[in-house]
Design an enzyme around this catalytic site. Structure first.
Site, PDB file in Angstrom:
ATOM      1  N   TRP A  11      36.160  32.772  44.408  1.00 54.79           N
ATOM      2  CA  TRP A  11      35.092  32.340  43.397  1.00 54.79           C
ATOM      3  C   TRP A  11      33.823  31.999  44.007  1.00 54.79           C
ATOM      4  CZ3 TRP A  11      38.334  28.186  39.885  1.00 54.79           C
ATOM      5  CH2 TRP A  11      39.366  28.718  39.444  1.00 54.79           C
ATOM      6  N   HIS A  97      33.795  35.776  55.842  1.00 53.57           N
ATOM      7  CA  HIS A  97      33.252  36.358  54.923  1.00 53.57           C
ATOM      8  C   HIS A  97      31.952  37.235  55.353  1.00 53.57           C
ATOM      9  CE1 HIS A  97      31.657  37.589  51.024  1.00 53.57           C
ATOM     10  NE2 HIS A  97      32.733  38.064  50.608  1.00 53.57           N
ATOM     11  N   GLY A 173      29.303  42.976  45.307  1.00 52.05           N
ATOM     12  CA  GLY A 173      28.569  42.268  44.110  1.00 52.05           C
ATOM     13  C   GLY A 173      27.462  43.255  43.712  1.00 52.05           C
ATOM     14  N   SER A 213      33.345  44.807  44.766  1.00 50.11           N
ATOM     15  CA  SER A 213      33.282  45.508  43.396  1.00 50.11           C
ATOM     16  C   SER A 213      34.448  46.111  42.909  1.00 50.11           C
ATOM     17  CB  SER A 213      32.104  46.536  43.491  1.00 50.11           C
ATOM     18  OG  SER A 213      30.749  45.784  43.654  1.00 50.11           O
ATOM     19  N   GLY A 234      35.555  39.143  44.125  1.00 52.31           N
ATOM     20  CA  GLY A 234      34.585  38.218  43.869  1.00 52.31           C
ATOM     21  C   GLY A 234      34.383  38.019  42.382  1.00 52.31           C
ATOM     22  N   GLY A 235      33.171  38.958  42.019  1.00 53.54           N
ATOM     23  CA  GLY A 235      32.741  38.688  40.560  1.00 53.54           C
ATOM     24  C   GLY A 235      33.716  38.781  39.456  1.00 53.54           C
TER      25      GLY A 235
HETATM   26  P1  PGA Z   1      32.715  41.239  44.684  1.00 54.00           P
HETATM   27  O1  PGA Z   1      32.905  40.094  45.778  1.00 54.00           O
HETATM   28  O2  PGA Z   1      34.123  41.392  44.076  1.00 54.00           O
HETATM   29  O3  PGA Z   1      32.003  40.390  43.698  1.00 54.00           O
HETATM   30  O4  PGA Z   1      31.995  42.372  45.094  1.00 54.00           O
HETATM   31  C1  PGA Z   1      34.080  40.696  46.745  1.00 54.00           C
HETATM   32  C2  PGA Z   1      33.985  39.510  48.073  1.00 54.00           C
HETATM   33  O5  PGA Z   1      32.853  39.123  48.279  1.00 54.00           O
HETATM   34  O6  PGA Z   1      34.773  38.878  48.197  1.00 54.00           O
END
Ligand code: PGA
Length: 252
Positions: A11, A97, A173, A213, A234-235
């Site tokens: 998150w 990360h 992202g 992504s 992530g997103g």
């Molecule tokens: P994302 O991020 O799915 O928004 O690209 C993945 C992450 O950084 O763990």
């Protein structure tokens, strides 16, 4: 080699009490709604870990932190120890990360130290690696990822306490992803390096997630690759419908 798929949500710095709890409740309900053969993890910000833990009650969704210090306690203003995470009910912690490597100058050595401490406290680690766009353009992807594995994964790592997440920095992202073939090539190379470091048996059992992504529309192709054992999201983990669509499309 059967490796249990993992669907993990990162998150990041998102989620105040109310929306975090709502999101956790939605994920919990969706995970409970059908029989699933995957491991689910959510990693909210530290501030709402306890609330999210409560919201997840009764659902098979593990809780994770997004970072931890390498000491159990002491004079480290603003830091969180692995024991504090287990105290709140976490069983996982994300380490190394790329946003922490970039924003906080975290080195492989530091990530490794944190992983040792996390394992000592009973946490399982999700250790992140991945190349920048420049490194990719220079053809250094495999070298960079191999070096990060060798430096960031501790000797005490095994398939039970460690998960690797391959996250190309340029894919995070951005809506861009490597081709499926590129992802598989890196994952296979990472598994080879893990075999050198930890032995073939552990390397064959260790899960390697793809992150960067991951969305409902690309999850099926990416997560069907032989050396891809799940996703770090992530997103798309911030909307329960997207997070669960990824899981559904991955056959979870
Ligand atoms: P994302 O991020 O799915 O928004 O690209 C993945 C992450 O950084 O763990």
């Amino acid at each position: 080699m059967a490796r249990k798929m993992m669907i993990a949500g990162n998150w990041k710095m998102n989620g105040l009490s109310t929306d975090g709890v709502n999101l956790a409740k939605e994920v919990a309900a969706a995970v409970k709604a059908k029989k699933r053969d995957c491991e689910f993890v959510v990693c909210p910000p530290f501030t709402i870990l306890a609330l999210v833990k409560k919201a997840l009650r009764g659902a098979k969704v593990a809780l994770g932190g997004q970072d931890c210090h390498f000491e159990e306690k002491g004079a480290h203003t603003g830091d969180i120890s692995p024991l504090m995470l287990t105290d709140l009910g976490c069983s996982y912690v994300i380490l190394g990360h790329s946003e922490r490597r970039a924003d906080h100058g975290e080195s492989d050595e530091l990530v490794c130290k944190k992983a040792v401490a996390a394992h000592k406290s009973g946490l399982k680690t999700i250790i992140c690696i991945g190349e920048t766009l420049q490194q990719r353009d220079e053809g250094k992807t495999i070298d960079v990822c191999s070096k990060q594995i060798l430096g960031s994964v501790p000797e005490c790592a095994d398939a039970k306490n460690t998960v690797i997440a391959y996250e190309p920095v340029w894919a995070i992202g951005t809506g861009k992803t490597p081709t499926a073939q590129d992802v598989e090539d890196v994952h296979a190379a990472v598994r080879k390096v893990l075999a050198k470091k930890l032995g073939r048996a552990q390397a064959n059992k260790m899960r390697i997630l793809y992150g960067g992504s991951v969305k409902p529309n690309n999850a099926k192709e990416l997560l069907a690759l032989p050396d891809v054992d799940g996703a770090l999201i992530g997103g798309a983990s911030l909307k329960s419908a997207d997070f669960m669509a990824i899981a559904d499309n991955a056959g979870c």
